[in-house]
Each structure stands twice: as C-alpha cells, then as structure tokens.
Enzyme design. Structure first.
Site, PDB file in Angstrom:
ATOM      1  N   GLY A  78       0.856  -1.296   0.010  1.00 60.45           N
ATOM      2  CA  GLY A  78      -0.039  -0.118   0.022  1.00 60.45           C
ATOM      3  C   GLY A  78       0.871   1.291  -0.206  1.00 60.45           C
ATOM      4  O   GLY A  78       2.177   1.159   0.438  1.00 60.45           O
ATOM      5  N   PRO A 131       2.548   4.797   1.230  1.00 64.67           N
ATOM      6  CA  PRO A 131       3.218   5.168   2.344  1.00 64.67           C
ATOM      7  C   PRO A 131       2.283   5.738   3.348  1.00 64.67           C
ATOM      8  O   PRO A 131       1.283   6.631   2.855  1.00 64.67           O
ATOM      9  CB  PRO A 131       4.159   6.357   1.821  1.00 64.67           C
ATOM     10  N   GLY A 161      -0.447   3.012   7.021  1.00 60.29           N
ATOM     11  CA  GLY A 161      -0.629   2.323   8.216  1.00 60.29           C
ATOM     12  C   GLY A 161       0.048   0.704   8.327  1.00 60.29           C
ATOM     13  O   GLY A 161      -0.355  -0.151   9.229  1.00 60.29           O
ATOM     14  N   THR A 194       3.143  -0.337   8.712  1.00 56.71           N
ATOM     15  CA  THR A 194       4.076  -0.519   9.807  1.00 56.71           C
ATOM     16  C   THR A 194       3.351  -0.543  11.026  1.00 56.71           C
ATOM     17  O   THR A 194       3.632  -1.711  12.189  1.00 56.71           O
ATOM     18  CB  THR A 194       5.216   0.706  10.028  1.00 56.71           C
ATOM     19  N   GLU A 228     -14.026   7.534 -14.405  1.00 61.47           N
ATOM     20  CA  GLU A 228     -14.077   6.229 -14.191  1.00 61.47           C
ATOM     21  C   GLU A 228     -15.755   5.578 -14.296  1.00 61.47           C
ATOM     22  O   GLU A 228     -15.620   4.258 -14.579  1.00 61.47           O
ATOM     23  CB  GLU A 228     -13.870   6.058 -12.532  1.00 61.47           C
ATOM     24  N   HIS A 279     -15.648   4.148 -17.814  1.00 67.05           N
ATOM     25  CA  HIS A 279     -15.143   2.580 -17.930  1.00 67.05           C
ATOM     26  C   HIS A 279     -16.230   1.748 -17.269  1.00 67.05           C
ATOM     27  O   HIS A 279     -16.589   0.540 -17.976  1.00 67.05           O
ATOM     28  CB  HIS A 279     -14.006   2.416 -16.984  1.00 67.05           C
TER      29      HIS A 279
HETATM   30  P1  ADP Z   1       3.372   2.774   6.349  1.00 63.89           P
HETATM   31  O1  ADP Z   1       4.318   2.009   7.310  1.00 63.89           O
HETATM   32  O2  ADP Z   1       2.107   2.363   5.791  1.00 63.89           O
HETATM   33  O3  ADP Z   1       4.037   4.009   5.844  1.00 63.89           O
HETATM   34  P2  ADP Z   1       2.737   3.818   9.286  1.00 63.89           P
HETATM   35  O4  ADP Z   1       2.387   2.610   9.604  1.00 63.89           O
HETATM   36  O5  ADP Z   1       4.145   4.257   9.343  1.00 63.89           O
HETATM   37  O6  ADP Z   1       2.628   3.798   7.582  1.00 63.89           O
HETATM   38  O7  ADP Z   1       1.884   4.944   9.444  1.00 63.89           O
HETATM   39  C1  ADP Z   1       2.379   6.262  10.255  1.00 63.89           C
HETATM   40  C2  ADP Z   1       1.523   6.774  11.034  1.00 63.89           C
HETATM   41  O8  ADP Z   1       0.049   7.128  10.523  1.00 63.89           O
HETATM   42  C3  ADP Z   1       0.886   5.708  12.208  1.00 63.89           C
HETATM   43  O9  ADP Z   1       2.027   5.875  13.143  1.00 63.89           O
HETATM   44  C4  ADP Z   1      -0.264   6.024  12.782  1.00 63.89           C
HETATM   45  O10 ADP Z   1      -0.262   7.490  13.633  1.00 63.89           O
HETATM   46  C5  ADP Z   1      -0.965   6.873  11.448  1.00 63.89           C
HETATM   47  N1  ADP Z   1      -1.891   5.776  10.790  1.00 63.89           N
HETATM   48  C6  ADP Z   1      -1.419   5.514   9.581  1.00 63.89           C
HETATM   49  N2  ADP Z   1      -2.493   4.435   9.300  1.00 63.89           N
HETATM   50  C7  ADP Z   1      -3.498   4.555  10.308  1.00 63.89           C
HETATM   51  C8  ADP Z   1      -4.883   3.749  10.524  1.00 63.89           C
HETATM   52  N3  ADP Z   1      -5.215   2.799   9.577  1.00 63.89           N
HETATM   53  N4  ADP Z   1      -5.206   3.821  11.401  1.00 63.89           N
HETATM   54  C9  ADP Z   1      -4.730   4.637  12.605  1.00 63.89           C
HETATM   55  N5  ADP Z   1      -3.731   5.217  12.314  1.00 63.89           N
HETATM   56  C10 ADP Z   1      -2.856   5.332  11.284  1.00 63.89           C
HETATM   57 ZN    ZN Z   2      -9.150   5.119 -17.220  1.00 58.78          ZN
HETATM   58 MG    MG Z   3       6.351   1.734   7.121  1.00 56.73          MG
END
Ligand code: ADP
Ligand code: ZN
Ligand code: MG
Length: 607
Positions: free
Chosen positions: A202, A204, A207, A209, A425, A428
């Site tokens: 997904g 950046p 969520g 990580t 969209e 399509h």
């Molecule tokens: P990724 O690893 O996908 O780039 P992260 O997990 O590092 O994103 O997300 C960064 C921050 O954004 C998290 O620490 C959190 O505070 C917030 N965040 C991202 N996605 C979510 C989610 N689905 N629900 C709640 N907080 C989120």
């Molecule tokens: Zn298209």
């Molecule tokens: Mg990450």
C-alpha cells in the site's frame, strides 16, 4: 547467545597478551635510552658494569644507579670511524635502527598476525561450520554477520488492532494469522497450514508498519522486527549471513513472526541495478528465498513484510510458498477516515461542534498518517488561538494547509479534477456493464491510488483466463476507452488521465495485429516476437525489426483502426446512457466509492 563465554575467553586472552607485552617492555621501569656518545663517555669514566651486544644494539647495566633512578641502558652503535670523528669535536651522537633490521620488523608484525589468526580460527569453531563468506564473519569477528533484528517482547508493544482503523480487510487477514500462532494445534487438526509469507502492500502512510506492530502486540509469540535496509551491505555475503542468522534465531523461537519492513530495499528484482552492488543484493535475496523454502510447513514461522513498491519486487518473492498472500492496505474511504479520526482524536480535547463525517468529507485521498498529522495540526492551531478546545474551524484551516502540501505531491484532487475523474471512471464502468460478456464491475472509486491512478474501476473476471478470443480483446479495448469517451462527451476538453488506458489498449491492439494473427490483411504472421519485455531490460536498446517499412506502416494502420473502433463503440454506449453517466458520476462524487448495487444499470449494447 550461547557463544558468549567463548567470546569472553577470547577477550581475556587478548588482554593477557597486551599486559604481558607491556610489562615485558617497561617492566624494569629503569632502562634508559642513551645516545651512543654518552655511552662512550660513561665507558671511559668506568661507569658501565656489563654490556650485551645484539647486532648494532648494546644493552647493559650501569655500575651505579643513575641520579634519575635508572639502572640499565640501551643504545645504538654508531660506526667507529664516524664515532671517532664526532667525539674528537665533542659532538653528541647517537643512532637509530636501520631499515635493514628484519628482526625488529618481524618482532612488531608477527604477534598481532598470530593473534588475529587465532581469533579467526576460534570464530570458525564457534560459529559451527557456517559455510561461505558469511561463515568467516559468522558469529565472532566484529559480529557483522549477525542480524540486527530486534526480538520484540509481547509486553513491550503497546499497539493493538484497535489502534489501526479503516483497514478492516487487512486486519481480518492478520487476525487469522495471530489466531493460528496462538493455537497452532487447533488449526493443524484438519491439516490446514498458514501461509508462509504475507505481504502488506500500500501507499506510504496507510498504516502498514502500524499494522505489523499491532500484530506484535496481539500475538502471544516472539516477534522479530527488522527492515530490508538492514540487510543491504557493502560487503558481499554479509547481507546473506544476516538473513541466515535471522532465520536461525527464528527457528529456535518458533512459533514466531518475522517482520521485514520496507522489503523492497532487499527484494528488488535481480539484475535491475545496472551498476555495482548487484552481487551482494542478489546473494542476500537468494538467501531469503532459500530460507523461505527451507523450512517445512510444520514449523510455525510466519513472515510478514511491508512495501509500498510491490512492482519492483523480484517476482520470485511472490511465488507460491513465499509471499503468496498479499494484503492491500489502501487509502481509506470516507467511512474508514471517520474511524481513523476517532482513533487520533480520542486523546484530544474537542469542542462540541466537531463533526467527524464533515472532516472525513473534506479529506478525500488522505492516508492514516495524513489524518494523524491533521489532528495534530488542528490541536496546534487551537492552542495558538488560545482556545479551550479544538473546534471545527481548526480542522477546516488545517485541512487547507495539508491539502496544499499534498497537492504538490499531486495526490489530492481539486474539485474540477475530481469531476473529470468521476466521469472518466463511470465511463469505464458503464461501458463494461453495457457489453454483454464483459467482466462484471465490482467497484468504482475516485480515491486516488498509488502514484499514477487517480481513480479506478475494478472488474472481477468470472474465471481465470488463459486464452482469449478476438471478441473479448475488442471488448477490453472498448472498456479501456470508456474513460476517454466519457471525458469527450462532457467536454470541453480531454485530459491526460487516459494515458495508461491508451497504453494498455494499444498493447492489446498491437498484439492482435502483430502477434496473434487476428488481422486478415496482415495474415497469421507473428511480426513481433518477444513482446514488450525486451524494452525493460537494460542493455537492449535496439533490436532489428524482422519486417519491411511497408509492413510496419500496415501494422500501425491496423492498430489505429482497432483503437478508433473501440473508442467509437465506447462513445456510442455512453451516448445511449448519457443520463446514467451523469447520475453515476454525481453519486461517485458524493460517495467516492460505489460497489455492486449502488452502480447505475446501463442499457445493454445493441448487437
Ligand atoms: P506505512 O508503514 O504504511 O508507511 P505507518 O504505519 O508508518 O505507515 O503510519 C504512520 C502513522 O500514521 C502511524 O503511526 C499512525 O499514527 C498513522 N496511521 C496510519 N494508518 C493508520 C490507520 N489505519 N489507523 C490509525 N492510524 C494510522
Ligand atoms: Zn481510465
Ligand atoms: Mg512503514
């Protein structure tokens, strides 16, 4: 860490070595280095008790303790004729050992060499027959080959699934894994086995990580957390050794989870980097593949990885038995944004006028990270205002600011663009729904996705296809043209949004004409061999064409005709369904995502 005692022994030996040599050198504490001229004076004065000559060096004892407490001396002989001349003039003279003194050099070099040799030998023994370059570094020498993966204790992670909102599908999938690891016996009862590797994919900030950390928090099993970058090293073999070490540790702790964040750093397609560093990366990747294949299904180790660039991963990683399950962690839709806002606003002091739905409506395209950022920004704004609580106006102001930042990264659409994307969209979708036999439309979305796609229409094939007829290919081209056709109808201008559609439609048309022999004029000839693939490979810039200029023109014409037909077909379908197109686009603008029943039903194409 079973090799700790051995390491301690090695250190003790090293220390002892040092002490002995220091004491040996300075232990008497009373040896003085004196100039040769002074030696001769002392000798004349009868002050020297004893001399030992070795080469050009004279070592000896004074008859009496010198005023500064020294009892022995060492000096370097000066050739007699020189000495005579110098002492005649009363000059002080001395000598230093010449470069020819091999003994001295050996004396300096040999001990450290021996020492290193002993150490490496011991390290080999200690690391217990790990082969290859990694073995040499395996466990001892500076421990470069050790994986830096942190073993995260269950209690150390405070993140739970509740902290991750708006990604229900991914959560469900991971929940299953956690359940399995908690009670492997129950799952294994009927012979079912868990997937070996799960890849969170997904953009950046969505969520990924966070999800992995939640798994660590929820799972009652050891959790090894590491990132792809930790395996990328300059020295060949080190990365591979780390991978090996990580899996070795994991096997001891099974059932357990290994998490590799930013997998793309290590899993880049082999041979994709035209310059250097290739060998090391390939070795590391190969080691990872080997490890993933290497343990049998009964060992309960789940490998979790995350990436925002799945397209550059080596295809071998995605094969069955490796990361064969991919979980999409996408930008949240409106409902998901409400849930995420609730998570992040929980701890904040809010005014009574806060309307989650309204904030979510203002923030299409925002990721979880963007929303977390928004919550913080609003709090800062309210504080600066000197307010008691965070109010709606703080959110409105902050959204504007964040959107301005995001627009630069071209992720959030301005209203006019959103309208174009909605029509595109819906174009399509309507074409696909109007042509009998086209893959059914599952979902239409105008939530920006990835880097290029501003919206998407998801068609679900009813079955896996290996062969396709010419008719089906024509249908596909018409569906791909649906976006451009809709833009043409609403005018006044068409946009760049169809670039990808056109490229894909052109691929199909080109294939029909030049590869599948589906054009009667050009005949059943495979004009193009080896489609497309060559273009991506570095080093193959030019390839001879196996046909004449005239044929090339014919192919181009045939391709153009096919594409024009497809566009005309899409246009005619949408003209027939103009009201449905407007209606669908409007509801898409309002809801961002339409699925199944919510989609308008167009009149089927007349055959
Ligand atoms: P990724 O690893 O996908 O780039 P992260 O997990 O590092 O994103 O997300 C960064 C921050 O954004 C998290 O620490 C959190 O505070 C917030 N965040 C991202 N996605 C979510 C989610 N689905 N629900 C709640 N907080 C989120
Ligand atoms: Zn298209
Ligand atoms: Mg990450």
């Amino acid at each position: 860490m079973k090799n700790l005692p051995l390491q301690q022994i090695l250190w003790s030996i090293a220390l002892a070595f040092l002490v002995v040599s220091v004491v040996g050198q300075w232990g008497g504490g009373a040896t003085e280095v004196i100039p040769y001229s002074r030696y001769r004076q002392l000798l004349d004065a009868g002050q020297i008790a004893k001399v030992v000559v070795s080469g050009d060096q004279l070592r000896g004892d004074f008859k009496e303790k010198q005023p500064d407490g020294n009892t022995a001396f060492v000096t370097q002989r000066v050739p007699p004729d020189v000495a005579e001349a110098l002492s005649a003039k009363g000059v002080e003279f001395s000598a230093t050992p010449g470069s020819g003194t091999l003994g001295t050099v050996i004396g300096w070099i040999l001990p450290p060499l021996l020492f290193v040799g002993i150490w490496i030998g011991a390290s080999r023994l200690m690391s217990g027959g790990k082969g290859g370059a990694g073995g040499m570094f395996g466990g001892g020498l500076l421990s470069v080959g050790r994986s830096k993966a942190k073993l995260v204790a269950e209690t150390a992670v405070k993140v739970s699934f509740e902290d991750v909102a708006g990604v229900d599908e991914a959560k469900e999938e991971l929940h299953e894994i956690v359940e399995f690891l908690r009670t492997p016996d129950q799952f294994g009862r009927l012979g079912a086995h868990i997937p070996r590797g799960i890849l969170l994919v997904g953009p950046p900030g969505t969520g990924k990580t966070l999800l992995a950390r939640a798994v660590a928090g929820e799972a009652a099993v050891p959790f090894f957390s590491t990132t792809g970058a930790e395996f990328v090293e300059m020295f060949v073999g080190v990365g591979a050794a780390r991978v090996r070490d990580l899996f070795e540790q994991a096997r001891e702790k099974a059932p357990c989870i290994i998490f590799i964040d930013e997998l793309d750093a290590l899993g880049r397609a082999r041979g994709a980097t035209p310059m250097g560093g290739q060998d090391e990366k390939e070795q590391t990747l190969n080691q990872l593949l080997a490890e993933m294949d290497g343990f049998d299904r009964s060992v309960a180790i789940v490998i979790l990885a995350a990436t925002n660039r799945p397209e550059i991963l080596d295809p071998a990683l995605l094969r069955a038995g490796r990361f064969d399950r991919q979980v999409l962690v996408d930008r949240p839709e409106k409902k998901g944004r409400v849930q995420i806002l609730k998570v992040h606003l929980k701890k904040l002091k809010l005014a009574a006028d806060i309307d989650y739905d309204a904030i979510a409506a203002m923030t299409p395209g925002f990721t979880g990270a963007d929303l977390a950022n928004l919550a913080n920004e609003a709090a800062v704004r309210a504080t600066r205002r000197g307010a008691e609580a965070i109010a709606m106006e703080d959110f409105a102001g902050s959204v504007e600011r964040i959107v301005a930042g995001l627009e630069k990264r071209s992720r959030v659409l301005i209203p006019r663009e959103r309208r174009i994307v909605a029509y595109h969209e819906m174009g399509h979708a309507l074409v696909a729904m109007a042509i009998p036999g086209a893959d059914p439309v599952q979902k239409v979305s105008i939530i920006p996705r990835g880097i290029a796609a501003l919206g998407y229409t998801m068609q679900q094939p009813t079955e896996d296809r290996f062969l396709m007829g010419a008719d089906e290919l024509r249908t596909r081209m018409a569906v791909l043209m649906g976006g451009r056709a809709a833009e043409t109808l609403i005018g006044p201008d068409v946009s760049t949004g169809a670039a990808d559609d056109l490229a894909r439609a052109t691929d199909i048309a080109r294939g029909m004409v030049a590869r599948f022999g589906m054009n009667t004029t050009l005949g059943p000839v495979a004009w193009d061999t080896e489609p497309g693939r060559f273009l991506d490979q570095p080093g193959t810039f030019w390839r001879p064409r196996g046909y004449s200029e005239a044929t090339a023109r014919e192919i181009d014409d045939a391709v153009r005709i096919l594409l024009n037909e497809a566009l005309e077909r899409a246009l005619s379908i949408l003209r027939t369904n103009r009201a449905k197109l407007d209606e669908g686009a409007e509801s898409l603008l309002a809801h961002e995502v339409l699925t199944g029943e919510e989609l308008p039903r167009p009149t089927p194409e007349a055959v």
